[in-house]
Design a protein around this motif. Sequence first.
Motif, PDB file in Angstrom:
ATOM      1  N   HIS A  84       0.826  -1.207   0.000  1.00  0.00           N
ATOM      2  CA  HIS A  84       0.000   0.000   0.000  1.00  0.00           C
ATOM      3  C   HIS A  84       0.863   1.262   0.000  1.00  0.00           C
ATOM      4  CE1 HIS A  84      -2.884   3.002   1.074  1.00  0.00           C
ATOM      5  NE2 HIS A  84      -2.518   3.072   2.341  1.00  0.00           N
ATOM      6  N   SER A  85       1.925   1.266   0.806  1.00  0.00           N
ATOM      7  CA  SER A  85       2.784   2.448   0.933  1.00  0.00           C
ATOM      8  C   SER A  85       3.526   2.757  -0.356  1.00  0.00           C
ATOM      9  CB  SER A  85       3.789   2.236   2.074  1.00  0.00           C
ATOM     10  OG  SER A  85       3.134   2.080   3.308  1.00  0.00           O
ATOM     11  N   VAL A  86       3.989   1.725  -1.058  1.00  0.00           N
ATOM     12  CA  VAL A  86       4.683   1.948  -2.328  1.00  0.00           C
ATOM     13  C   VAL A  86       3.734   2.560  -3.361  1.00  0.00           C
ATOM     14  CG1 VAL A  86       5.791   0.818  -4.291  1.00  0.00           C
ATOM     15  CG2 VAL A  86       6.427   0.171  -1.973  1.00  0.00           C
ATOM     16  N   VAL A  87       2.496   2.066  -3.398  1.00  0.00           N
ATOM     17  CA  VAL A  87       1.512   2.596  -4.350  1.00  0.00           C
ATOM     18  C   VAL A  87       1.207   4.061  -4.055  1.00  0.00           C
ATOM     19  CG1 VAL A  87      -0.882   2.406  -5.141  1.00  0.00           C
ATOM     20  CG2 VAL A  87       0.490   0.343  -4.833  1.00  0.00           C
ATOM     21  N   ILE A  88       1.043   4.392  -2.765  1.00  0.00           N
ATOM     22  CA  ILE A  88       0.804   5.787  -2.381  1.00  0.00           C
ATOM     23  C   ILE A  88       1.961   6.677  -2.818  1.00  0.00           C
ATOM     24  CG2 ILE A  88       0.672   7.369  -0.415  1.00  0.00           C
ATOM     25  CD1 ILE A  88      -0.904   5.346   1.093  1.00  0.00           C
ATOM     26  N   GLY A  89       3.181   6.242  -2.506  1.00  0.00           N
ATOM     27  CA  GLY A  89       4.357   7.035  -2.850  1.00  0.00           C
ATOM     28  C   GLY A  89       4.526   7.212  -4.343  1.00  0.00           C
ATOM     29  N   LEU A  90       4.267   6.152  -5.112  1.00  0.00           N
ATOM     30  CA  LEU A  90       4.404   6.225  -6.565  1.00  0.00           C
ATOM     31  C   LEU A  90       3.436   7.242  -7.151  1.00  0.00           C
ATOM     32  CD1 LEU A  90       5.914   4.890  -8.940  1.00  0.00           C
ATOM     33  CD2 LEU A  90       4.028   3.258  -9.100  1.00  0.00           C
ATOM     34  N   SER A  91       2.208   7.256  -6.667  1.00  0.00           N
ATOM     35  CA  SER A  91       1.211   8.205  -7.152  1.00  0.00           C
ATOM     36  C   SER A  91       1.604   9.639  -6.820  1.00  0.00           C
ATOM     37  CB  SER A  91      -0.159   7.888  -6.553  1.00  0.00           C
ATOM     38  OG  SER A  91      -0.599   6.612  -6.933  1.00  0.00           O
ATOM     39  N   LEU A  92       2.090   9.850  -5.596  1.00  0.00           N
ATOM     40  CA  LEU A  92       2.488  11.202  -5.201  1.00  0.00           C
ATOM     41  C   LEU A  92       3.702  11.661  -5.995  1.00  0.00           C
ATOM     42  CD1 LEU A  92       2.556  12.527  -1.569  1.00  0.00           C
ATOM     43  CD2 LEU A  92       4.339  13.175  -3.171  1.00  0.00           C
ATOM     44  N   GLY A  93       4.677  10.774  -6.174  1.00  0.00           N
ATOM     45  CA  GLY A  93       5.888  11.140  -6.902  1.00  0.00           C
ATOM     46  C   GLY A  93       5.645  11.455  -8.367  1.00  0.00           C
ATOM     47  N   LYS A 119      16.136  -8.096  13.549  1.00  0.00           N
ATOM     48  CA  LYS A 119      14.880  -8.253  12.815  1.00  0.00           C
ATOM     49  C   LYS A 119      13.935  -7.090  13.060  1.00  0.00           C
ATOM     50  CE  LYS A 119      14.776 -13.276  12.268  1.00  0.00           C
ATOM     51  NZ  LYS A 119      14.027 -14.535  12.531  1.00  0.00           N
ATOM     52  N   LYS A 120      13.896  -6.617  14.295  1.00  0.00           N
ATOM     53  CA  LYS A 120      13.067  -5.448  14.593  1.00  0.00           C
ATOM     54  C   LYS A 120      13.515  -4.246  13.766  1.00  0.00           C
ATOM     55  CE  LYS A 120      11.855  -6.513  19.408  1.00  0.00           C
ATOM     56  NZ  LYS A 120      12.055  -6.090  20.825  1.00  0.00           N
ATOM     57  N   ALA A 121      14.824  -4.026  13.743  1.00  0.00           N
ATOM     58  CA  ALA A 121      15.372  -2.890  13.000  1.00  0.00           C
ATOM     59  C   ALA A 121      15.093  -3.026  11.506  1.00  0.00           C
ATOM     60  CB  ALA A 121      16.880  -2.779  13.249  1.00  0.00           C
ATOM     61  N   ALA A 122      15.217  -4.246  10.973  1.00  0.00           N
ATOM     62  CA  ALA A 122      14.975  -4.467   9.545  1.00  0.00           C
ATOM     63  C   ALA A 122      13.512  -4.193   9.180  1.00  0.00           C
ATOM     64  CB  ALA A 122      15.356  -5.898   9.167  1.00  0.00           C
ATOM     65  N   MET A 123      12.581  -4.680  10.001  1.00  0.00           N
ATOM     66  CA  MET A 123      11.164  -4.472   9.716  1.00  0.00           C
ATOM     67  C   MET A 123      10.783  -3.002   9.834  1.00  0.00           C
ATOM     68  SD  MET A 123       9.444  -7.834  11.500  1.00  0.00           S
ATOM     69  CE  MET A 123       7.833  -7.586  10.760  1.00  0.00           C
ATOM     70  N   ALA A 124      11.327  -2.316  10.841  1.00  0.00           N
ATOM     71  CA  ALA A 124      11.072  -0.888  11.001  1.00  0.00           C
ATOM     72  C   ALA A 124      11.663  -0.105   9.829  1.00  0.00           C
ATOM     73  CB  ALA A 124      11.657  -0.393  12.319  1.00  0.00           C
ATOM     74  N   PHE A 125      12.851  -0.513   9.385  1.00  0.00           N
ATOM     75  CA  PHE A 125      13.516   0.166   8.266  1.00  0.00           C
ATOM     76  C   PHE A 125      12.715   0.035   6.981  1.00  0.00           C
ATOM     77  CE2 PHE A 125      16.368  -0.327   4.576  1.00  0.00           C
ATOM     78  CZ  PHE A 125      16.935   0.941   4.545  1.00  0.00           C
ATOM     79  N   PHE A 126      12.277  -1.182   6.652  1.00  0.00           N
ATOM     80  CA  PHE A 126      11.544  -1.391   5.404  1.00  0.00           C
ATOM     81  C   PHE A 126      10.204  -0.657   5.412  1.00  0.00           C
ATOM     82  CE2 PHE A 126      14.347  -5.157   4.833  1.00  0.00           C
ATOM     83  CZ  PHE A 126      14.826  -4.825   3.574  1.00  0.00           C
ATOM     84  N   PHE A 127       9.541  -0.623   6.570  1.00  0.00           N
ATOM     85  CA  PHE A 127       8.292   0.140   6.628  1.00  0.00           C
ATOM     86  C   PHE A 127       8.555   1.622   6.403  1.00  0.00           C
ATOM     87  CE2 PHE A 127       5.712   2.972   9.261  1.00  0.00           C
ATOM     88  CZ  PHE A 127       4.470   2.797   8.659  1.00  0.00           C
ATOM     89  N   SER A 128       9.621   2.143   7.029  1.00  0.00           N
ATOM     90  CA  SER A 128       9.894   3.583   6.978  1.00  0.00           C
ATOM     91  C   SER A 128      10.262   4.069   5.589  1.00  0.00           C
ATOM     92  CB  SER A 128      11.019   3.929   7.969  1.00  0.00           C
ATOM     93  OG  SER A 128      10.661   3.580   9.283  1.00  0.00           O
ATOM     94  N   ILE A 129      10.966   3.233   4.815  1.00  0.00           N
ATOM     95  CA  ILE A 129      11.478   3.721   3.520  1.00  0.00           C
ATOM     96  C   ILE A 129      10.538   3.448   2.352  1.00  0.00           C
ATOM     97  CG2 ILE A 129      13.849   3.396   4.290  1.00  0.00           C
ATOM     98  CD1 ILE A 129      13.935   0.975   2.294  1.00  0.00           C
ATOM     99  N   THR A 130       9.481   2.655   2.537  1.00  0.00           N
ATOM    100  CA  THR A 130       8.680   2.257   1.375  1.00  0.00           C
ATOM    101  C   THR A 130       7.965   3.433   0.718  1.00  0.00           C
ATOM    102  OG1 THR A 130       6.992   1.563   2.977  1.00  0.00           O
ATOM    103  CG2 THR A 130       8.304  -0.155   1.945  1.00  0.00           C
ATOM    104  N   THR A 131       7.306   4.280   1.518  1.00  0.00           N
ATOM    105  CA  THR A 131       6.625   5.433   0.920  1.00  0.00           C
ATOM    106  C   THR A 131       7.623   6.422   0.314  1.00  0.00           C
ATOM    107  OG1 THR A 131       4.759   5.207   2.452  1.00  0.00           O
ATOM    108  CG2 THR A 131       4.980   7.303   1.307  1.00  0.00           C
TER     109      THR A 131
END
Length: 364
Positions: free
Chosen positions: A222-231, A270-282
């Motif tokens: 969902h976040s990638v789709v939102i970001g792509l539309s905005l960009g 693993k916590k850091a990796a999951m937080a990182f991927f969520f943060s950078i997707t949009t």
Amino acid sequence: MASRGPPLSKLLLCLVFLFAFDFLIPRVLAVVESCGAEQADECVNKKKALPLKIIAIVSILLTSMIGVCLPLVTRSVPVLSPQRSLFVIVKSFAAGIILATGFMHVLPDSFDMLTSSCLNDNPWHKFPFTGFVAMLSAIATLMVDSLTTSFYSKKQSPGVVLPERAGAAAAGDQEMGAAGGGHSHFHSHGRHHHGSKLEVVGTQLLRYRVIAMVLEVGIIVHSVVIGLSLGASNNTCTIKGLVAALCFHQMFEGMGLGGCILQAEYEFIKKAAMAFFFSITTPFGIALGIALSTTYKDDSPRALITEGLLNACSAGLLIYMALVDLLAADFMGPKLQGNIRLQIKSYAAVLLGAGGMSLMAKWA
């Protein structure tokens, strides 16, 4: 030998399902090749839009990191630990946010895209593809959720608990041994009782890990789709409102995901990796949209079909996860079933989270 929870390779099943529509359906079903020239609008200005997109990348990245990391640092605050009632209320609030994200943000966007006048009447206006794909996505999420949990439950050796619970097991045995006054019968019974209890706890922890992984997949899509539309957009009037709304959206959605990651009790990496991927997707989606802005048009038939189907997939996944794995699991569990007052507070938190995120649909 302890179970480490589902590896990322298993989650590729989700990604394959979600992205299959990008390659298959747009090539099978007919679309209108052009949607007409972009109408003149004083808000459309590519040079002015670029600085706003840069601001969006930075601000959304920061708010996403704050949102997803905030629950992860609450373990150091005793009142907000997962064993306390306040954590259940906060988790219910976050689940309401995720539920509203699926119903009020992602699903309507998919309906708008797949019923656009840019697409042929047949088949896009003749069949409710959004509801159909969301239904299939929910069923597929159930399958992945169930099969993954079943596979790792069987893989785990009987009587073996996860290492995070080993200390609790030792403490429990010592307490039961003392209570038995040294009598071997009571001590043995206590060890059997705590062993069975810890096996249940280990299974529950495994469920938390599956939930956190699958939920992250849905949010990332969902976040990638939102970001792509905005960009890809050059409408400065639209971007200004979206930046503020998406900052709040990502922060609260991150809080919901962060709570699930906290309950999963992963190690720090693993916590850091999951937080990182969520943060950078949009932000990644926005950057990708900027890079493709010369060739990618968010109102082109291909883009409408691809984004519409992906949004429908994400909506089905988020709605399933919010209702089944987050809300139903807690509200039908012993903690809330045994405390009516906590149930009422949790229901109020759900309504508050869902209401706040629904209100945000006015701007994003």
